[in-house]
Design an enzyme around this catalytic site. Sequence first.
Site: not given
Lengths: 271, 202
Positions: B22, B49, B142
Amino acid sequence: MHRNTDIELRLLIEAIYLKYSYDFRDYSGASIKRRVNHALRQFDCNTISALQERILHDPTAFMQLLQFLTIPVSEMFRDPEHFLAIRQEVVPILKTYPSLKIWIAGCSTGEEVYSMAILLREEGLLDRTIIYATDINPRSLEKAKQGIFSLENIRAYTHNYQKAGGQRSFADYYTAAYDYAIFDKTLRENVTFADHSLATDSVFSETNLISCRNVLIYFNKNLQNRAFGLFEESLCHRGFLMLGSKETLDFSDYSKQFTSVLKQERIYRKL
Amino acid sequence: MTVQNSYWANQGPVEAVVIGASAGGVEALLTIFADLKPGFRLPIIVVLHLPDERRSQVAEVFARRLPVPVREAQDKQPIEPGTLYFAAPGYHLSIEHDHSFSLSQEERVHYSRPAIDYLFESAADVYQQRLAAVLLTGANQDGARGMSLVKELGGLTIIQDPDEAQVSTMPRAALDLCQPDCILPLRGIGRLLVELEHNACY
Ligand SMILES: C[S@@+](CC[C@H](N)C(=O)[O-])C[C@H]1O[C@@H](n2cnc3c(N)ncnc32)[C@H](O)[C@@H]1O
């Protein structure tokens, strides 16, 4: 060796098919599994077997489960570039036809149907068009028939409408009441909403254009091929097929029966 | 920092690598891929992400810098060996039992779509102990749940050393939930990928 949850999942899907004739056997496995697991928590069931027992003996529980299994997310003028491309590249050809039949497969709660109707009205085509809007989820179809959408999304939809080449003020198409936008009912005068499954039903009419967006990603390759087969059969010579922005004919058995008009916007024509 | 080298002992050959990253992910990925050589044969599947859910140029950026083919993963596309795949923005990416990709638009997970959890969980289901999962820098939670499932099903689990990560929240969240096979800095992860390749099964 299969794990218990995999066995239970298969049995659940089979039970749904035998009991309710909804066929999820050829849906993409990973997503179905997640949605069933999600439903387990909501139904407060510890195992998929327990959920199976519930839905076998209680049709209303099945109707609730169906809401988890089908993914109803939609918006008006979703992917505005797609609708702009329809206006610019497809409408000029549609204008040469004396009458039009359009099939919106997997229409969910109707946002796509009203978007298409608005576009066709602005292009002077709506009066000579019949739209078939189909889905397997009766609750979604019921909502689609009402044409009432939450006001909080209208700003985003207005923005989409403008980016999609909208020619008027978006507010011309609805009246606001409390938290809702009630869409002009003349938009759906020529729309027939119907229960139809791409997994189990057959072709019901010849069509000039089919839009099936964000439905096929939930199918495995077999079932995608079945759906493409229906579309191929229903479309007239040189008929249009529109898919969602991540859906493609490329990996299917039907890639040779269609030509891509605009690859980026997933607009195809039957050969 | 703990590095357990026992994984070679009980870890059989690997068939695929999944990676989640991310905030700070682009740089981290470039570092771990620096050692990739042409002819690398394992498929690598990445969820990164990105702030913008619309079209992304990530695949192009990496394609220009790496000696292996780089693609955005497409729905129903069969997974090819030796290819680096990125998840498309705005869609969850899963792996199916016939070793092809599927995309979906279920709810976001930890505000993210694509979700690292979904990629890891579906990959673990398919490859079980023949999977390596790598979790890198990031500012959310996540990947932690997905990592636990990879571990449970016998896959090789690798988490970036949070002390070295640009943003340590994501690796730390995963460490709270599962004890991975290795905790490594980026260079170490890069070398490990090359080693995995030597021990790969085709
Ligand atoms: C994500 S929505 C897409 C809505 C709309 N087409 C759009 O792009 O915004 C997917 C819809 O496909 C429907 N669907 C799922 N399986 C189907 C099937 N076998 N036949 C027809 N529709 C199906 C679901 O009920 C759901 O309403």
